[in-house]
Design a protein around this motif. Structure first.
Motif, PDB file in Angstrom:
ATOM      1  N   LEU A   1       0.788  -0.345  -0.202  1.00  0.00           N
ATOM      2  CA  LEU A   1      -0.421   0.249  -0.478  1.00  0.00           C
ATOM      3  C   LEU A   1       1.328   0.980  -0.239  1.00  0.00           C
ATOM      4  CD1 LEU A   1      -2.579  -0.995   1.942  1.00  0.00           C
ATOM      5  CD2 LEU A   1      -3.095  -1.172  -0.552  1.00  0.00           C
ATOM      6  N   ASN A   2       0.543   1.859  -0.928  1.00  0.00           N
ATOM      7  CA  ASN A   2       1.555   3.495  -1.487  1.00  0.00           C
ATOM      8  C   ASN A   2      -0.044   4.281  -2.250  1.00  0.00           C
ATOM      9  OD1 ASN A   2       1.350   2.124  -4.133  1.00  0.00           O
ATOM     10  ND2 ASN A   2       2.919   1.724  -3.929  1.00  0.00           N
ATOM     11  N   ASP A   3       1.230   5.374  -2.304  1.00  0.00           N
ATOM     12  CA  ASP A   3       0.417   6.579  -2.656  1.00  0.00           C
ATOM     13  C   ASP A   3       0.029   6.708  -4.393  1.00  0.00           C
ATOM     14  OD1 ASP A   3       1.558   8.169  -1.318  1.00  0.00           O
ATOM     15  OD2 ASP A   3       3.265   9.277  -2.158  1.00  0.00           O
ATOM     16  N   SER A   4      -0.217   4.578  -4.865  1.00  0.00           N
ATOM     17  CA  SER A   4      -0.595   4.817  -6.246  1.00  0.00           C
ATOM     18  C   SER A   4      -1.403   3.474  -5.347  1.00  0.00           C
ATOM     19  CB  SER A   4       0.521   4.013  -6.985  1.00  0.00           C
ATOM     20  OG  SER A   4       1.262   4.690  -7.216  1.00  0.00           O
ATOM     21  N   VAL A   5      -1.559   2.131  -4.530  1.00  0.00           N
ATOM     22  CA  VAL A   5      -2.710   1.645  -3.967  1.00  0.00           C
ATOM     23  C   VAL A   5      -2.762   1.374  -2.930  1.00  0.00           C
ATOM     24  CG1 VAL A   5      -2.389  -1.249  -3.713  1.00  0.00           C
ATOM     25  CG2 VAL A   5      -1.115  -0.148  -5.903  1.00  0.00           C
ATOM     26  N   GLY A   6      -4.385   1.974  -2.738  1.00  0.00           N
ATOM     27  CA  GLY A   6      -4.902   1.626  -1.571  1.00  0.00           C
ATOM     28  C   GLY A   6      -6.679   1.540  -1.526  1.00  0.00           C
ATOM     29  N   VAL A   7      -6.970   1.654  -0.465  1.00  0.00           N
ATOM     30  CA  VAL A   7      -7.930   0.761  -0.064  1.00  0.00           C
ATOM     31  C   VAL A   7      -9.367   1.421  -0.241  1.00  0.00           C
ATOM     32  CG1 VAL A   7      -9.441  -0.957   1.909  1.00  0.00           C
ATOM     33  CG2 VAL A   7      -6.726  -1.072   1.258  1.00  0.00           C
ATOM     34  N   ALA A   8     -10.494   0.735  -0.593  1.00  0.00           N
ATOM     35  CA  ALA A   8     -11.677   2.379  -0.620  1.00  0.00           C
ATOM     36  C   ALA A   8     -12.224   1.625   0.486  1.00  0.00           C
ATOM     37  CB  ALA A   8     -12.808   1.470  -1.747  1.00  0.00           C
ATOM     38  N   CYS A   9     -13.441   2.223   1.377  1.00  0.00           N
ATOM     39  CA  CYS A   9     -14.467   2.046   2.229  1.00  0.00           C
ATOM     40  C   CYS A   9     -15.735   1.602   2.201  1.00  0.00           C
ATOM     41  CB  CYS A   9     -14.624   3.731   3.074  1.00  0.00           C
ATOM     42  SG  CYS A   9     -12.600   4.082   4.010  1.00  0.00           S
ATOM     43  N   LEU A  10     -15.964   0.456   2.625  1.00  0.00           N
ATOM     44  CA  LEU A  10     -17.371  -0.107   2.827  1.00  0.00           C
ATOM     45  C   LEU A  10     -18.311   0.729   3.603  1.00  0.00           C
ATOM     46  CD1 LEU A  10     -16.566  -3.913   2.203  1.00  0.00           C
ATOM     47  CD2 LEU A  10     -17.601  -2.678   0.234  1.00  0.00           C
ATOM     48  N   PRO A  11     -19.424   1.119   2.623  1.00  0.00           N
ATOM     49  CA  PRO A  11     -20.009   1.434   3.548  1.00  0.00           C
ATOM     50  C   PRO A  11     -21.112   0.693   5.272  1.00  0.00           C
ATOM     51  CG  PRO A  11     -21.051   0.868   1.815  1.00  0.00           C
ATOM     52  CD  PRO A  11     -20.092   0.271   1.710  1.00  0.00           C
ATOM     53  N   ALA A  12     -21.917   1.413   5.857  1.00  0.00           N
ATOM     54  CA  ALA A  12     -22.852   0.951   7.032  1.00  0.00           C
ATOM     55  C   ALA A  12     -23.571  -0.232   6.271  1.00  0.00           C
ATOM     56  CB  ALA A  12     -23.270   1.997   7.256  1.00  0.00           C
ATOM     57  N   ALA A  13     -24.067  -1.003   6.780  1.00  0.00           N
ATOM     58  CA  ALA A  13     -25.135  -2.584   6.672  1.00  0.00           C
ATOM     59  C   ALA A  13     -26.536  -1.155   5.778  1.00  0.00           C
ATOM     60  CB  ALA A  13     -25.444  -3.280   7.624  1.00  0.00           C
ATOM     61  N   GLY A  14     -27.088  -1.625   5.430  1.00  0.00           N
ATOM     62  CA  GLY A  14     -28.347  -1.453   4.904  1.00  0.00           C
ATOM     63  C   GLY A  14     -28.250   0.580   4.250  1.00  0.00           C
ATOM     64  N   GLU A  15     -27.500   0.997   4.019  1.00  0.00           N
ATOM     65  CA  GLU A  15     -27.047   2.505   3.536  1.00  0.00           C
ATOM     66  C   GLU A  15     -27.477   2.772   1.970  1.00  0.00           C
ATOM     67  OE1 GLU A  15     -23.691   6.477   3.578  1.00  0.00           O
ATOM     68  OE2 GLU A  15     -23.486   4.409   3.651  1.00  0.00           O
ATOM     69  N   ILE A  16     -29.113   3.990   2.131  1.00  0.00           N
ATOM     70  CA  ILE A  16     -29.189   4.546   1.314  1.00  0.00           C
ATOM     71  C   ILE A  16     -29.039   5.889   0.660  1.00  0.00           C
ATOM     72  CG2 ILE A  16     -31.338   3.943   0.198  1.00  0.00           C
ATOM     73  CD1 ILE A  16     -30.710   1.374   0.357  1.00  0.00           C
ATOM     74  N   LEU A  17     -28.133   5.739  -0.561  1.00  0.00           N
ATOM     75  CA  LEU A  17     -27.664   7.196  -0.456  1.00  0.00           C
ATOM     76  C   LEU A  17     -29.272   8.293  -0.959  1.00  0.00           C
ATOM     77  CD1 LEU A  17     -24.209   6.797  -2.162  1.00  0.00           C
ATOM     78  CD2 LEU A  17     -25.123   7.024   0.729  1.00  0.00           C
ATOM     79  N   ALA A  18     -29.362   9.546  -0.559  1.00  0.00           N
ATOM     80  CA  ALA A  18     -30.472  10.208  -1.269  1.00  0.00           C
ATOM     81  C   ALA A  18     -30.318  10.518  -2.655  1.00  0.00           C
ATOM     82  CB  ALA A  18     -29.896  11.695  -0.259  1.00  0.00           C
ATOM     83  N   HIS A  19     -31.464  10.975  -2.929  1.00  0.00           N
ATOM     84  CA  HIS A  19     -31.803  11.470  -5.230  1.00  0.00           C
ATOM     85  C   HIS A  19     -30.616  12.269  -5.115  1.00  0.00           C
ATOM     86  CE1 HIS A  19     -33.455  11.118  -8.742  1.00  0.00           C
ATOM     87  NE2 HIS A  19     -33.938  12.555  -8.236  1.00  0.00           N
ATOM     88  N   GLU A  20     -30.263  11.682  -5.793  1.00  0.00           N
ATOM     89  CA  GLU A  20     -28.922  12.723  -6.632  1.00  0.00           C
ATOM     90  C   GLU A  20     -27.879  13.482  -5.682  1.00  0.00           C
ATOM     91  OE1 GLU A  20     -30.974  16.661  -7.355  1.00  0.00           O
ATOM     92  OE2 GLU A  20     -32.351  15.906  -9.033  1.00  0.00           O
TER      93      GLU A  20
END
Length: 268
Positions: free
Chosen positions: A132-151
């Motif tokens: 893991l360095n400036d070119s390789v990293g990890v994304a976060c996973l959202p909380a269980a059941g999270e729903i994003l708002a429209h737009e």
């Protein structure tokens, strides 16, 4: 004692979703070249043809040895590898890291004959952790059941073609592109004239019309900025319109990752 994929991922969450190179998201009107290595969790899933490997799908590094991609990207008998730290596929940049795949776990309810049933996910366990360095990293996973708002504003990244629904791999972009998109709420996306009942509650829609995912983006991330300033993997690119990638009222459909927390916790 075996540790579940989710447990392994959670152990690493303190460093997730914070790229060393900040994405340039201010002036993008349509898909264009992404700032190199500003989406360090984006990987290239490559399939072996003869003696060479070719890009076939995107994917997201979600833990030290785990990549999340789409189930439809995996075909029995094919040999795959993962390339991390990639930006321009036409040159060797010195940032690439290549990993073999130790294990492939396709969601048990995924059915290539019934794509609209959902569950379009696959976890890939790498043979060893990348550096893991400036070119390789990890994304976060959202909380269980999270729903994003429209737009809600989000971004698609990948090496797929921007506009036309092509199948010729030579037409893929050689450099990683950034495509802005907004979330279409489920009640909108599943309404008549949009995707209708094709879109299930375990899916999330984003983009459409001018900007959409396309061939080669499959399996790649829907990146959304959280209130904590970290980038979250809210979706895995699943399908687009069979007519054209950018059809009006037919946004890209993603597998909603927050709907599969339980499955992730069961995978060892």
């Amino acid at each position: 004692q075996r540790t579940s994929a989710l447990a392994s991922i959670k152990c690493f969450l303190f460093g997730c979703g914070t790229p060393a190179v900040k994405p340039d998201t201010n002036r993008i009107v349509n898909g264009e070249d992404a700032r190199p290595h500003s989406w360090p969790w984006q990987i290239s899933l490559q399939v072996k043809h003869g003696s060479r490997y070719h890009h076939t799908c995107g994917g997201t590094l979600v833990g030290p040895r785990w990549v999340l991609t789409a189930g439809h990207c995996i075909w029995p008998g094919d040999v795959y590898r993962v390339v991390l730290g990639e930006h321009d596929m036409s040159v060797q940049e010195g940032t690439e890291q290549i990993r073999d795949i130790l294990r492939i776990i396709v969601h048990p309810a995924w059915d290539i004959e019934h794509v609209a049933n959902g569950n379009d996910l696959a976890l890939l366990k790498l043979d060893k952790s990348p550096i893991l360095n400036d070119s390789v990293g990890v994304a976060c996973l959202p909380a269980a059941g999270e729903i994003l708002a429209h737009e809600t504003p989000c971004f698609i990244t990948g090496w797929g073609n921007l506009y036309s629904n092509v199948t010729d791999s030579s037409a893929f972009r050689t450099w990683q592109a950034l495509k802005p998109c907004t979330i279409a709420a489920h009640d909108v996306c599943s309404s008549s004239g949009w995707w209708g009942t094709t879109v299930k509650s375990t899916m999330v829609c984003a983009g459409g019309d001018v900007v959409s995912g396309c061939n080669g983006d499959s399996g790649g991330p829907l990146n959304c900025l959280g209130q904590d300033g970290r980038w979250y993997l809210q979706g895995v690119t699943s399908f687009v319109s069979s007519l054209v990638c950018n059809e009006l009222k037919k946004p890209t459909v993603f597998t909603r990752t927050s709907a599969f927390t339980e499955w992730l916790s069961e995978v060892n």
